[in-house]
Design a protein around this motif. Structure first.
Motif, PDB file in Angstrom:
ATOM      1  N   UNK A 173      37.265  52.298  30.466  1.00  0.00           N
ATOM      2  CA  UNK A 173      37.576  53.680  30.846  1.00  0.00           C
ATOM      3  C   UNK A 173      36.322  54.540  31.017  1.00  0.00           C
ATOM      4  N   UNK A 174      35.189  54.081  30.502  1.00  0.00           N
ATOM      5  CA  UNK A 174      33.963  54.850  30.742  1.00  0.00           C
ATOM      6  C   UNK A 174      33.449  54.591  32.155  1.00  0.00           C
ATOM      7  N   UNK A 175      33.344  53.333  32.522  1.00  0.00           N
ATOM      8  CA  UNK A 175      32.790  53.008  33.840  1.00  0.00           C
ATOM      9  C   UNK A 175      33.849  52.990  34.935  1.00  0.00           C
ATOM     10  N   UNK A 198      43.091  56.665  36.237  1.00  0.00           N
ATOM     11  CA  UNK A 198      42.325  56.115  37.360  1.00  0.00           C
ATOM     12  C   UNK A 198      43.288  55.637  38.458  1.00  0.00           C
ATOM     13  N   UNK A 229      35.528  54.451  50.468  1.00  0.00           N
ATOM     14  CA  UNK A 229      34.707  53.413  51.097  1.00  0.00           C
ATOM     15  C   UNK A 229      35.387  52.063  51.091  1.00  0.00           C
ATOM     16  N   UNK A 233      31.791  47.932  49.031  1.00  0.00           N
ATOM     17  CA  UNK A 233      31.092  48.787  48.073  1.00  0.00           C
ATOM     18  C   UNK A 233      31.776  48.831  46.725  1.00  0.00           C
ATOM     19  N   UNK A 254      29.129  45.385  36.872  1.00  0.00           N
ATOM     20  CA  UNK A 254      27.992  46.297  36.870  1.00  0.00           C
ATOM     21  C   UNK A 254      27.952  47.002  38.212  1.00  0.00           C
ATOM     22  N   UNK A 255      27.591  48.252  38.191  1.00  0.00           N
ATOM     23  CA  UNK A 255      27.485  48.960  39.466  1.00  0.00           C
ATOM     24  C   UNK A 255      26.269  48.498  40.241  1.00  0.00           C
ATOM     25  N   UNK A 256      25.234  48.075  39.538  1.00  0.00           N
ATOM     26  CA  UNK A 256      24.006  47.696  40.217  1.00  0.00           C
ATOM     27  C   UNK A 256      23.527  46.347  39.712  1.00  0.00           C
ATOM     28  N   UNK A 257      23.204  45.473  40.649  1.00  0.00           N
ATOM     29  CA  UNK A 257      22.690  44.164  40.277  1.00  0.00           C
ATOM     30  C   UNK A 257      21.914  43.611  41.460  1.00  0.00           C
ATOM     31  N   UNK A 286      38.585  57.949  39.626  1.00  0.00           N
ATOM     32  CA  UNK A 286      39.511  58.695  38.792  1.00  0.00           C
ATOM     33  C   UNK A 286      40.724  59.134  39.590  1.00  0.00           C
ATOM     34  N   UNK A 357      39.949  67.606  42.026  1.00  0.00           N
ATOM     35  CA  UNK A 357      40.070  67.755  40.580  1.00  0.00           C
ATOM     36  C   UNK A 357      40.558  69.148  40.177  1.00  0.00           C
TER      37      UNK A 357
END
Lengths: 533, 533
Positions: A173-175, A198, A229, A233, A254-257, A286, A357
Motif C-alpha cells: 500500500x505504500x508503493x 487503489x 500510460x 510503463x 521496483x519502480x526503477x531497475x 490511487x 483527488x
C-alpha cells in the motif's frame, strides 16, 4: 446553462461481457456460414462478428486454408503424462474444450483435444518442457477475449489455460505495487485494489473476463491509457516460462531497475509467442476521489480536435478519458440497443472524463472548460454527470457501440493508430470509397490516444466489399505512418499485414527473436508474425 | 503557521553542470593516484569521485587490469576512410579526444585516437558497417555525463559522438509528440518545448550537457519519473543503427502500436551495447501552469514514509516530486557549499513538489496537506516556495548533495532501488557496520520512486573500507529484492554485479541477445554485461 445539468433518461448500465447475453448472435441478421476458399489469400482479412451458433463456426484450418506445421500429434501417452502431472486438470471432454476452441467473436475455431489448467509456475514449466521435447504445439489462453484470433488454437494445439492461476501474491500500500498470478481477472483485481484505495492502471470492456496475463501478453490499451500510460510503463516485472520450460524470473517490484536489458518488455505484447507469462508485477494508481463525466456534441471533427486541445489545457492533470463517436455510431446504439442520447443533433459526440483527488476543484475546472467550450462555439450541446450511475449510463453509449454494430449485420473491424489530426479522414475517405456497397461506415475510439476504431457493416458478407476495403485501409494507414493495430494486436488474423506498419528489417529481427526463444515454434504457432520462410 | 511562509535566505541557484567550475577537483582532498592492482578483482568496485587533474586520471586498462579484446587496431587507411566519409568531422587531435576519453567523474580513462562526429543516420550506418567489416570497436558517446563509466572507451575504441546530431525533426502540438535526433541536449529540448507549452517528461541534474539519445540508451530516471513515468512509457519510437550498419526504423510517433514485438525497448537502457540510437520519438507532457515546493523536516524515517503516503493521498495528481535527504547530507551541503537550510534541527528533510494546471487549487491542496502534516506531528518544521527563484534555491539543497560529497573526500557511490519501507535501513546498517572507518555515510534520493543514493566518504581511498562496503551493500540489496542500479545503469563499473539483481537465466538471455545483434561485440565492449565466457 441548462446543458450543464445532468439530464439523463433511464437506461440500464450494461457492461461488455464477452459471451454474455448482450452478445448473443442474432439469427436472421448473421451473415450465415462464413466464407471460405482461396479468396482469403492473406489468411484472415476482415474481422467479422455476429457469426452463427457455436456448432456452426467453421474450423479455422478449413476456412483459411492454412497448413498445419509438422508438430507431433497428441498421443494417449502424452495425455496420460499430463493427467498424472495435473490430476483432474488435464481435460479432454468436448464440453470443456468447446468454449476454449472458439474465440468470443465466434470467428475462428480450433480443434484442440486437450485443455490444461496448471496452478503453479512449476507446472507450466513442466508442461512446456514436455511439449518442447515432444514437439507438441501449445496455445496459451487467458480469458479468451481477444479480437484477432490470437487466443484460440488454429489446429490441435494443446490449450494451456491460466484460469486456475488466479492468486494475488502481494500488494504494497505504500508503493502501490501489486504482484499476482497471470490468471487473475482484471475486474477482480480492480475490486481488490479499490478496497485499499487503489485501482488497476488499465480498464477494458472485457474486464469481467480477461486475465491480467493476457492483458500483458497483448499489451492491452483500453480506457485509462490516456491518464496512466501503457503497460510498458506500469508493468514492473514479469515471470515468464520459456518454450523449453526455463522459468525467467524478472518479477521485480521496483519502480526503477537499470541492471541490464529489460527482457520483460519483449514478452509484453508478444501474444504468447515467446513465452507464457505466469505472474505480473504492476504499479497501481490511487483510486480517484472524484470522477466527473461530460458528454458533448460537436458539429465537425475540427471542433472535436479543438475541444480536445482546449480541455487538455484546462483540465490538465485530471483529464482521464477523451473518447469520440460519430453520429452513425449514435444512430446504431439508439436503433439496436434502444439507448437514448441526451445530446441531440450533433455530427460528433465526445465523452470527457475527469478523475481527481478533490471534487470541488475538479468540478470547477470542468465547469470553466465547459463554459469556454460553449462560448467559443466548439460545443453545441452537452450534459455532465458526477454520480456513479449516470456516469455508467453515459459510458455505455460509448462502450456498447461494438455491441450495437454486431446487430447491424456483418461487421468489418479495424483498429488503427493515426496522428490525431488525420484520425477521421480515414472514415470519410472510406465512406466515399464504399458508397452504397456498405450499410454503415462508422468511426469512434480513444481520440486522446490517436486510436480510431473503424467499422464497416453490410447486410451480409461480400467478397467485393472486402476487396474494396483491403488493402486500401492498410495502405491509407501506412501512408500517414499509422499503425494497423493500435491495441488489438496481430494474432492470427492480422499477422500478414504487419509490413504496413513495420519495416522489413524490424520484422526480420522479430523473426530472429522468435527463432532464438522458441526454436521449434511450439508457442502459439500461426500467430503474430508472418512465417519467415 | 509561520512555517508556511516562504522564508528562504539568499543563495545562488546553481545547477549541476558536469565539467563546470563547481565540480573542480579539490587538490589536497583528492585521494591521489587511484589504486590499481589485483585487489580490484571485479573490475570496478567503488565509484570514487574527486579524482586528480585531467592528466592524472589513470588509464582504465591499467587501473582495472582489464584485457583488450582482439579487435583490429586502427590503421592509417581506416583514418583516411573516416576522414573522407566525414570531412572535418573525423578528429585525431589529442586536444579534441582528451575530454571524450575521460568520464566527467574523472574516474575512468580510455585511449581512443579517433573521434567521429556524424550528422546523419546514414553516416552512422556507414561508420558501423565499416567498423563491423574491419572488426573495429566503437564507443557511442552522448553528453558523457554517465556515472558508471559507460560513456568513454576502455581501450582504443573509436568514439562515435552524437554531438552534431542535434536537429529537432518535428513537434506536434496536438499530440505532444517530439521527434528529434539523438544528440539534442535535454535542456535545449525542454526550452524549445516550453515555448510551445510543453516540457520534456524527464529532468536530470546533467540536463545542460546530456543528450536525449544517451538518456534513452541509459534509461535515465531523474526528477520527473514519479509524475510522468519512465522512458519505457514515454519513448514512442526509436531509430537505431545496428552493429552491422542496418538502420532499424522504429521511429513511430503513435501512442499505441501493437504490431509485433516492441523492439525499441531492447535498446532503451542497453547503454549502446546493442545499437546506436540516432533518433527518438517521445511523448511530452504539457507545461504545468503552477509549481509549488515545500521543504519539510521530519524527526525519523517512519515520518518521512508517512508524510509520503499522506501527501500522495492529499496532493494526488499534482504531486510531481518527493525527495528526501538525511541530516548528514544537509551538514555537508552547508559545510562545503555554504548553503543554508531554512528548516532546522531535523533528522530528515523532505522536498515535495507539486505541478498542476490551476495555482489556486494547487495551493489549496498543498496547504491542506501541510496543515494535516503539522497537526498530526509528522512534520516539525518547513517552508514553501511558489516563485521560480525560491523553488530553484530549495531544489539546490537537494540537487547539490552530489557536489558537496565530492568536497568531503573520497566518495563511494551506490544507486539502489528498494521497497520504500526498507530504503533507509541500508544506510543505518551501513553506518553501524563501518563505524569510525568511514567519514560520513549519507542517504538521499527519490523516495517516491524507491530510489536511494547511498554515499560513503573517507579522507582517502582505503582497500579495507571498500571490502567492508562490498559485497555487503549488494548482498543487502539482493536480500530485499532490490536493484543494485536503479537509474545509473551498469556501464563498465557495475557490470560484474548484475547477478545480485538478475537471475542467471536472465543474464544468459541478455548475452544471447548481445551475441545475436552484435556478433563481433564491437559496440561499447567491456560494458553492461559480464563476459559470457
Amino acid at each position: 446553462m441548462a446543458w450543464l445539468r445532468p439530464r439523463w433518461p433511464r437506461c440500464a448500465a450494461l457492461r461488455w461481457r464477452p459471451g454474455g447475453a448482450a452478445w448473443a448472435p442474432q439469427p436472421g441478421k448473421a451473415p450465415g456460414a462464413a466464407p471460405r476458399g482461396p479468396w482469403l489469400p492473406h489468411g484472415g482479412r476482415g474481422l467479422r462478428t455476429a457469426s452463427p451458433g457455436l456448432g456452426e463456426v467453421p474450423l479455422t484450418s478449413e476456412r483459411y486454408r492454412v497448413r498445419r506445421l509438422p508438430f507431433s500429434r497428441l498421443s494417449p501417452q502424452d495425455v496420460a503424462f499430463f493427467q498424472r502431472l495435473l490430476p483432474g486438470r488435464a481435460l479432454t471432454e468436448p464440453a470443456a474444450l468447446e468454449p476454449c476452441n472458439v474465440d468470443w467473436l465466434r470467428s475462428v475455431r480450433g480443434c484442440s483435444t486437450l485443455l490444461l489448467k496448471p496452478q503453479t509456475t512449476a507446472e507450466v514449466s513442466q508442461v512446456l518442457r514436455y511439449c518442447s521435447e515432444r514437439n507438441l504445439a501449445v496455445n496459451p489462453q487467458g480469458g479468451n477475449t481477444g479480437l484477432v484470433g490470437g487466443s484460440v488454437p488454429v489446429f490441435d494445439e494443446i490449450i494451456l489455460s491460466t484460469v486456475l492461476m488466479n492468486r494475488i501474491i502481494s500488494f504494497d500500500t505504500v508503493s502501490g505495487i501489486l504482484v499476482c498470478q497471470a490468471g487473475c481477472i482484471l475486474e477482480r483485481l480492480n475490486e481488490y485494489l479499490e478496497q485499499q484505495g487503489f485501482i488497476m492502471p488499465l480498464d477494458l470492456g472485457a474486464k469481467g473476463s480477461c486475465h491480467i496475463g493476457g492483458n500483458v501478453a497483448t499489451n492491452a490499451g483500453g480506457l485509462r491509457l490516456l491518464r496512466y500510460g501503457s503497460l510498458r510503463g506500469t508493468v514492473l516485472g514479469l515471470e515468464v516460462v520459456l518454450a523449453d520450460g526455463t522459468v525467467l524470473d524478472c518479477l521485480a517490484s521496483l519502480r526503477k531497475d537499470n541492471t541490464g536489458y529489460d527482457l520483460k518488455q519483449l514478452f509484453i505484447g508478444s501474444e504468447g509467442t515467446l513465452g507464457v507469462i505466469t505472474a505480473v508485477s504492476i504499479l497501481c494508481p490511487q483510486k480517484p476521489k472524484a470522477v466527473n463525466l461530460a458528454f458533448l456534441g460537436c458539429q465537425n471533427f475540427s471542433q472535436v480536435l479543438e475541444t480536445f486541445t482546449t480541455c487538455r489545457a484546462m483540465l490538465g492533470e485530471i483529464l482521464s478519458a477523451y473518447e469520440f463517436m460519430d453520429e452513425k455510431c449514435m444512430e446504431l446504439v439508439e436503433k439496436h440497443l434502444k439507448l437514448s442520447c441526451p445530446v441531440r443533433d450533433s455530427h460528433f459526440y465526445v465523452l470527457i472524463e475527469t478523475s481527481g483527488s478533490n471534487s470541488t476543484h475538479d468540478e470547477e475546472k470542468l465547469n470553466s472548460f465547459l463554459e469556454q467550450a460553449m462560448t467559443s462555439g466548439l460545443v453545441t450541446d452537452g450534459t455532465v454527470a458526477t454520480d456513479d450511475k449516470k456516469i455508467k449510463m453515459l459510458w455505455s453509449l460509448r462502450e456498447r457501440i461494438t455491441e450495437a454494430l454486431t446487430h447491424d449485420g456483418c461487421v468489418y473491424k479495424y483498429d488503427i493508430s493515426l496522428p490525431v489530426g488525420k484520425l477521421y479522414d480515414l472514415v470519410t475517405d472510406m465512406r466515399a470509397r464504399l458508397g452504397q456497397s456498405a450499410k454503415n461506415v462508422v468511426g469512434y475510439g480513444h481520440l486522446g490516444d490517436g486510436n480510431l476504431h473503424l467499422n464497416i457493416t453490410a447486410e451480409s458478407y461480400s467478397h467485393s466489399l472486402l476487396d474494396a476495403i483491403e488493402p486500401f485501409v492498410y495502405e491509407w494507414t501506412a501512408r500517414y505512418n499509422g499503425s494497423i493495430s493500435a491495441e488489438h494486436g496481430l494474432g492470427f488474423k492480422k499477422k500478414q499485414f504487419i509490413q504496413y506498419s513495420k519495416p522489413s528489417e524490424a520484422i526480420f529481427l522479430m523473426q530472429r527473436f522468435k527463432a532464438m526463444l522458441d526454436p521449434k515454434g511450439i508457442l502459439n504457432p500461426y500467430k503474430t508474425l508472418p512465417s519467415s520462410s
